[in-house]
Design a protein around this motif. Structure first.
Motif, PDB file in Angstrom:
ATOM      1  N   GLY A 112       0.781  -1.015  -0.027  1.00 34.82           N
ATOM      2  CA  GLY A 112       0.025   0.045   0.152  1.00 34.82           C
ATOM      3  C   GLY A 112       1.133   1.330  -0.174  1.00 34.82           C
ATOM      4  O   GLY A 112       0.515   2.059   0.705  1.00 34.82           O
ATOM      5  N   CYS A 113       1.732   1.425  -0.883  1.00 32.08           N
ATOM      6  CA  CYS A 113       2.890   2.393  -0.991  1.00 32.08           C
ATOM      7  C   CYS A 113       2.198   3.814  -1.266  1.00 32.08           C
ATOM      8  O   CYS A 113       3.033   4.672  -1.115  1.00 32.08           O
ATOM      9  CB  CYS A 113       4.085   1.878  -1.836  1.00 32.08           C
ATOM     10  N   GLY A 114       1.129   3.987  -2.023  1.00 33.67           N
ATOM     11  CA  GLY A 114       0.765   5.142  -2.233  1.00 33.67           C
ATOM     12  C   GLY A 114       1.598   6.019  -3.126  1.00 33.67           C
ATOM     13  O   GLY A 114       2.336   5.296  -4.176  1.00 33.67           O
ATOM     14  N   TYR A 115       2.006   7.126  -2.898  1.00 33.70           N
ATOM     15  CA  TYR A 115       2.860   8.034  -3.488  1.00 33.70           C
ATOM     16  C   TYR A 115       4.359   7.729  -3.198  1.00 33.70           C
ATOM     17  O   TYR A 115       5.074   8.598  -3.782  1.00 33.70           O
ATOM     18  CB  TYR A 115       2.367   9.444  -3.504  1.00 33.70           C
ATOM     19  N   GLY A 116       4.543   6.804  -2.279  1.00 36.18           N
ATOM     20  CA  GLY A 116       5.837   6.759  -1.850  1.00 36.18           C
ATOM     21  C   GLY A 116       6.390   7.398  -0.522  1.00 36.18           C
ATOM     22  O   GLY A 116       7.556   7.886  -0.416  1.00 36.18           O
ATOM     23  N   ARG A 117       5.289   7.821   0.198  1.00 36.95           N
ATOM     24  CA  ARG A 117       5.278   8.628   1.224  1.00 36.95           C
ATOM     25  C   ARG A 117       6.309   8.060   2.379  1.00 36.95           C
ATOM     26  O   ARG A 117       7.255   8.665   2.843  1.00 36.95           O
ATOM     27  CB  ARG A 117       4.007   8.749   2.071  1.00 36.95           C
ATOM     28  N   SER A 118       6.264   6.751   2.532  1.00 40.70           N
ATOM     29  CA  SER A 118       7.173   6.164   3.494  1.00 40.70           C
ATOM     30  C   SER A 118       8.410   5.683   3.039  1.00 40.70           C
ATOM     31  O   SER A 118       9.607   5.619   3.756  1.00 40.70           O
ATOM     32  CB  SER A 118       6.599   4.871   4.171  1.00 40.70           C
ATOM     33  N   VAL A 120       3.718  -2.208  -3.667  1.00 43.46           N
ATOM     34  CA  VAL A 120       2.707  -2.480  -4.235  1.00 43.46           C
ATOM     35  C   VAL A 120       1.592  -1.538  -4.034  1.00 43.46           C
ATOM     36  O   VAL A 120       1.612  -1.436  -2.624  1.00 43.46           O
ATOM     37  CB  VAL A 120       2.293  -3.825  -4.225  1.00 43.46           C
ATOM     38  N   ASP A 121       0.556  -1.496  -4.883  1.00 39.01           N
ATOM     39  CA  ASP A 121      -0.598  -0.692  -4.468  1.00 39.01           C
ATOM     40  C   ASP A 121      -1.498  -0.928  -5.584  1.00 39.01           C
ATOM     41  O   ASP A 121      -1.154  -1.156  -6.448  1.00 39.01           O
ATOM     42  CB  ASP A 121      -0.203   1.037  -4.376  1.00 39.01           C
ATOM     43  N   PRO A 122      -2.827  -1.023  -4.968  1.00 35.47           N
ATOM     44  CA  PRO A 122      -3.808  -1.510  -5.968  1.00 35.47           C
ATOM     45  C   PRO A 122      -4.632  -0.379  -6.960  1.00 35.47           C
ATOM     46  O   PRO A 122      -5.172  -0.665  -7.980  1.00 35.47           O
ATOM     47  CB  PRO A 122      -4.992  -2.115  -5.268  1.00 35.47           C
ATOM     48  N   TRP A 123      -4.280   0.805  -6.461  1.00 34.02           N
ATOM     49  CA  TRP A 123      -4.636   2.060  -7.242  1.00 34.02           C
ATOM     50  C   TRP A 123      -3.610   2.663  -8.226  1.00 34.02           C
ATOM     51  O   TRP A 123      -2.641   2.791  -8.016  1.00 34.02           O
ATOM     52  CB  TRP A 123      -4.875   3.044  -6.138  1.00 34.02           C
ATOM     53  N   ASN A 124      -4.352   2.523  -9.379  1.00 35.44           N
ATOM     54  CA  ASN A 124      -3.185   2.951 -10.546  1.00 35.44           C
ATOM     55  C   ASN A 124      -2.904   4.201 -10.440  1.00 35.44           C
ATOM     56  O   ASN A 124      -1.663   4.531 -10.890  1.00 35.44           O
ATOM     57  CB  ASN A 124      -4.000   2.790 -11.834  1.00 35.44           C
ATOM     58  N   SER A 129      -1.274  -4.086  -7.524  1.00 39.37           N
ATOM     59  CA  SER A 129      -1.490  -5.161  -7.089  1.00 39.37           C
ATOM     60  C   SER A 129      -3.075  -5.396  -7.120  1.00 39.37           C
ATOM     61  O   SER A 129      -3.908  -4.184  -7.435  1.00 39.37           O
ATOM     62  CB  SER A 129      -0.901  -5.306  -5.569  1.00 39.37           C
ATOM     63  N   ASP A 130      -3.861  -6.212  -6.649  1.00 41.40           N
ATOM     64  CA  ASP A 130      -5.504  -6.561  -6.539  1.00 41.40           C
ATOM     65  C   ASP A 130      -5.817  -5.822  -5.401  1.00 41.40           C
ATOM     66  O   ASP A 130      -4.993  -5.951  -4.278  1.00 41.40           O
ATOM     67  CB  ASP A 130      -5.649  -7.857  -6.917  1.00 41.40           C
ATOM     68  N   TYR A 131      -6.948  -5.359  -5.443  1.00 38.69           N
ATOM     69  CA  TYR A 131      -7.600  -4.967  -4.232  1.00 38.69           C
ATOM     70  C   TYR A 131      -7.928  -6.222  -2.975  1.00 38.69           C
ATOM     71  O   TYR A 131      -7.882  -5.765  -1.970  1.00 38.69           O
ATOM     72  CB  TYR A 131      -8.914  -4.315  -4.427  1.00 38.69           C
ATOM     73  N   LEU A 132      -8.085  -7.164  -3.747  1.00 34.87           N
ATOM     74  CA  LEU A 132      -8.285  -8.544  -3.019  1.00 34.87           C
ATOM     75  C   LEU A 132      -7.034  -9.520  -3.281  1.00 34.87           C
ATOM     76  O   LEU A 132      -7.339 -10.214  -3.999  1.00 34.87           O
ATOM     77  CB  LEU A 132      -9.570  -8.948  -3.211  1.00 34.87           C
ATOM     78  N   THR A 160     -14.074  -2.525  -0.373  1.00 32.61           N
ATOM     79  CA  THR A 160     -12.845  -3.041   0.169  1.00 32.61           C
ATOM     80  C   THR A 160     -12.333  -1.649   0.992  1.00 32.61           C
ATOM     81  O   THR A 160     -11.526  -1.993   1.849  1.00 32.61           O
ATOM     82  CB  THR A 160     -11.615  -3.203  -0.823  1.00 32.61           C
ATOM     83  N   TYR A 161     -12.750  -0.386   0.735  1.00 39.04           N
ATOM     84  CA  TYR A 161     -12.166   0.769   1.509  1.00 39.04           C
ATOM     85  C   TYR A 161     -13.114   1.817   2.066  1.00 39.04           C
ATOM     86  O   TYR A 161     -14.211   1.876   1.746  1.00 39.04           O
ATOM     87  CB  TYR A 161     -11.465   1.560   0.151  1.00 39.04           C
ATOM     88  N   GLY A 162     -12.353   1.935   3.344  1.00 38.03           N
ATOM     89  CA  GLY A 162     -13.241   2.964   4.233  1.00 38.03           C
ATOM     90  C   GLY A 162     -12.696   3.296   5.530  1.00 38.03           C
ATOM     91  O   GLY A 162     -11.604   3.540   5.371  1.00 38.03           O
ATOM     92  N   ASP A 163     -13.339   3.316   6.457  1.00 41.57           N
ATOM     93  CA  ASP A 163     -12.558   3.536   7.974  1.00 41.57           C
ATOM     94  C   ASP A 163     -12.509   2.133   8.808  1.00 41.57           C
ATOM     95  O   ASP A 163     -13.525   1.698   8.854  1.00 41.57           O
ATOM     96  CB  ASP A 163     -13.139   4.822   8.613  1.00 41.57           C
ATOM     97  N   THR A 164     -11.482   1.642   9.512  1.00 44.35           N
ATOM     98  CA  THR A 164     -11.552   0.438  10.114  1.00 44.35           C
ATOM     99  C   THR A 164     -10.825   0.576  11.552  1.00 44.35           C
ATOM    100  O   THR A 164      -9.873   1.299  11.626  1.00 44.35           O
ATOM    101  CB  THR A 164     -10.720  -0.439   9.273  1.00 44.35           C
TER     102      THR A 164
END
Length: 288
Positions: A108-114, A130-134, A152-155, A248-252
């Motif tokens: 879940g790397c996003g824009y590479g923040r970490s 890896v990240d599922p969002w293009n 990656s896939d969302y699942l 698959t996405y929300g608050d948890t």
């Protein structure tokens, strides 16, 4: 703000002819300390230092930072580096190994923040994401985070890596947002790719989160809190298109006991809570 000592280090790196690769640059700049190292990375490109600006990744726009992570700049960096320090100290404490040659996966790397801050401890060539969002992949490519970034896939059932490849896998502010199905699927899949003595670091939210987030409708908060206390897991989906029937996405929020009860292949071995980001709990897990 970069202080004079840091500018001196940058100037030395800029004129040092032996610094010709990203790995050379980050190795040289580690001497300034993690927080100043992070400030350097989030300040790229910097017209004062054209060579380093070519070698190091550029930073995502302030707009992207704020929209994707709710904050930006030094404020966001402090939260990021708190987790990265937990990651580093936990790995060293648990494995008695140096991180320098560790193989690391950002799930879940996003824009590479970490990843930018992780360069402080790990050679950039040893970091994958890896990240599922293009759009995340596009941002990483645009800012030249790494050649080892994949969609990656969302699942996800599989990832484009060898079994047992990684000494460290981490997911920062990822399982704070996934459905129960996506959480189980992701953690079970990650088990395939961790080495036998590797460490998984994640962040989760505590039950108190439901009273903290004012964006959660007031009428839902008691129900979500009750769900967490009853089962150890509570989830409020966002308005997204379902993936295979699951939003698959929300608050948890997730209790440690839920992880132990539902993930027989993982063991929670360390826990920490940063006061700078008090509604996240940092966990280290080892494969059973």
């Amino acid at each position: 703000m970069l202080i004079e000592t840091v500018h001196e280090a940058l100037a030395d790196a800029e004129k040092n002819k032996s610094i010709a690769t990203r790995s050379h640059a980050v190795e040289f700049l580690r001497k300034v300390g993690l927080d100043d190292f992070g400030l350097i990375l989030i300040g790229m490109p910097n017209t004062q230092y054209p060579k380093l600006s070519r070698l190091l990744p550029s930073m995502a726009s302030e707009k992207v930072q704020n929209e994707w992570t709710g904050s930006s700049g030094a404020t966001l960096l402090m939260q990021t580096n708190t987790f990265i320090r937990f990651l580093a100290t936990s790995f060293i404490t648990l494995t008695k190994k140096d991180m320098a040659n560790a193989k690391v996966l950002d799930f879940g790397c996003g824009y590479g923040r970490s990843i930018r801050s992780l360069y402080y401890y790990v050679d950039p060539e040893n970091i994958s994401g890896v990240d599922p969002w293009n759009l995340s992949i596009e941002q990483c490519v645009l800012h030249k985070i790494s050649e080892n970034i994949f969609q990656s896939d969302y699942l996800p059932e599989n990832l484009p890596f060898a079994a047992g490849q990684f000494d460290i896998i981490y997911a920062f502010s990822v399982f704070t947002h996934l459905s129960e199905r996506a959480t189980k699927q992701s953690l079970n899949t990650l088990r395939k790719y961790i080495s036998a003595d590797g460490v998984l670091m994640i962040s989760v939210r505590p039950v108190e989160y439901w009273q903290y987030d004012q964006n959660i409708p007031e009428n839902l908060r008691p129900r979500l809190e009750a769900s967490h206390r009853l089962s150890g897991f509570a989830y409020c989906p966002h308005h997204r298109e379902p993936i295979d029937g699951d939003v698959t996405y929300g608050d948890t929020t997730i209790a440690v006991a839920w992880l132990q009860d539902n993930l027989p292949d993982w063991e929670v071995v360390l826990l920490d809570r940063p006061l700078i980001d008090p509604y996240q709990i940092y966990l280290a897990l080892r494969p059973k």
